[in-house]
Write a protein that holds these residues in place. Structure first.
Motif, short mmCIF file in Angstrom:
data_model
loop_
_atom_site.label_atom_id
_atom_site.label_comp_id
_atom_site.label_asym_id
_atom_site.label_seq_id
_atom_site.Cartn_x
_atom_site.Cartn_y
_atom_site.Cartn_z
N ASP A 31 5.61 -0.41 -14.69
CA ASP A 31 5.05 0.84 -14.18
C ASP A 31 5.03 0.84 -12.66
OD1 ASP A 31 3.76 3.41 -14.67
OD2 ASP A 31 1.99 2.46 -13.77
N LYS A 34 8.42 1.76 -11.52
CA LYS A 34 8.67 3.17 -11.77
C LYS A 34 7.97 4.04 -10.72
CE LYS A 34 7.03 5.93 -15.30
NZ LYS A 34 6.70 6.20 -16.69
N GLN A 35 6.73 3.71 -10.40
CA GLN A 35 5.99 4.48 -9.40
C GLN A 35 6.61 4.33 -8.01
OE1 GLN A 35 3.68 6.65 -10.18
NE2 GLN A 35 3.85 6.06 -12.31
N GLN A 36 7.08 3.12 -7.68
CA GLN A 36 7.73 2.92 -6.39
C GLN A 36 9.01 3.75 -6.30
OE1 GLN A 36 6.73 1.31 -3.65
NE2 GLN A 36 4.80 0.89 -4.69
N ALA A 37 9.77 3.83 -7.38
CA ALA A 37 10.99 4.64 -7.39
C ALA A 37 10.65 6.12 -7.20
CB ALA A 37 11.75 4.43 -8.70
N LYS A 38 9.58 6.59 -7.85
CA LYS A 38 9.17 7.98 -7.68
C LYS A 38 8.76 8.26 -6.24
CE LYS A 38 7.56 9.07 -12.34
NZ LYS A 38 6.39 9.45 -13.15
N LEU A 39 8.02 7.33 -5.63
CA LEU A 39 7.61 7.51 -4.25
C LEU A 39 8.81 7.52 -3.31
CD1 LEU A 39 4.39 5.29 -4.04
CD2 LEU A 39 4.55 7.78 -3.85
N ARG A 40 9.79 6.65 -3.56
CA ARG A 40 11.00 6.65 -2.73
C ARG A 40 11.75 7.97 -2.87
NH1 ARG A 40 11.16 1.28 -4.29
NH2 ARG A 40 12.56 1.70 -6.03
N ALA A 41 11.82 8.51 -4.08
CA ALA A 41 12.50 9.79 -4.30
C ALA A 41 11.77 10.92 -3.58
CB ALA A 41 12.59 10.09 -5.79
N LEU A 42 10.46 10.93 -3.64
CA LEU A 42 9.69 11.96 -2.93
C LEU A 42 9.86 11.81 -1.42
CD1 LEU A 42 6.40 12.02 -5.02
CD2 LEU A 42 8.12 13.83 -4.86
N ASP A 43 9.85 10.59 -0.93
CA ASP A 43 10.03 10.35 0.49
C ASP A 43 11.41 10.82 0.94
OD1 ASP A 43 9.17 9.47 3.01
OD2 ASP A 43 10.10 7.49 2.70
#
Length: 59
Positions: A31, A34-43
């Motif tokens: 998890d 997964k959360q780090q990937a989401k944050l990178r995508a948002l950034d």
């Protein structure tokens, strides 16, 4: 070390507990990724954090 007539219950209890803890550790690690990937995508999309923006406005 003798555990008496309940040795199998004690051993199985510890084994199940260790398995549950291991599963939880793996789940949290996956998890986190997964959360780090989401944050990178948002950034990458240019979305900024409100806390970061508010800190800049205060100073």
């Amino acid at each position: 070390m003798t555990l008496g007539p309940y040795a199998s219950f004690i051993v199985w209890s510890y084994a199940v507990c260790a398995l549950v803890v291991a599963i939880l550790i793996v789940w949290v690690a996956l998890d986190y990724r997964k959360q780090q990937a989401k944050l990178r995508a948002l950034d990458a999309a240019g979305v900024s954090r409100r806390s970061k923006r508010n800190a800049a406005e205060v100073s």
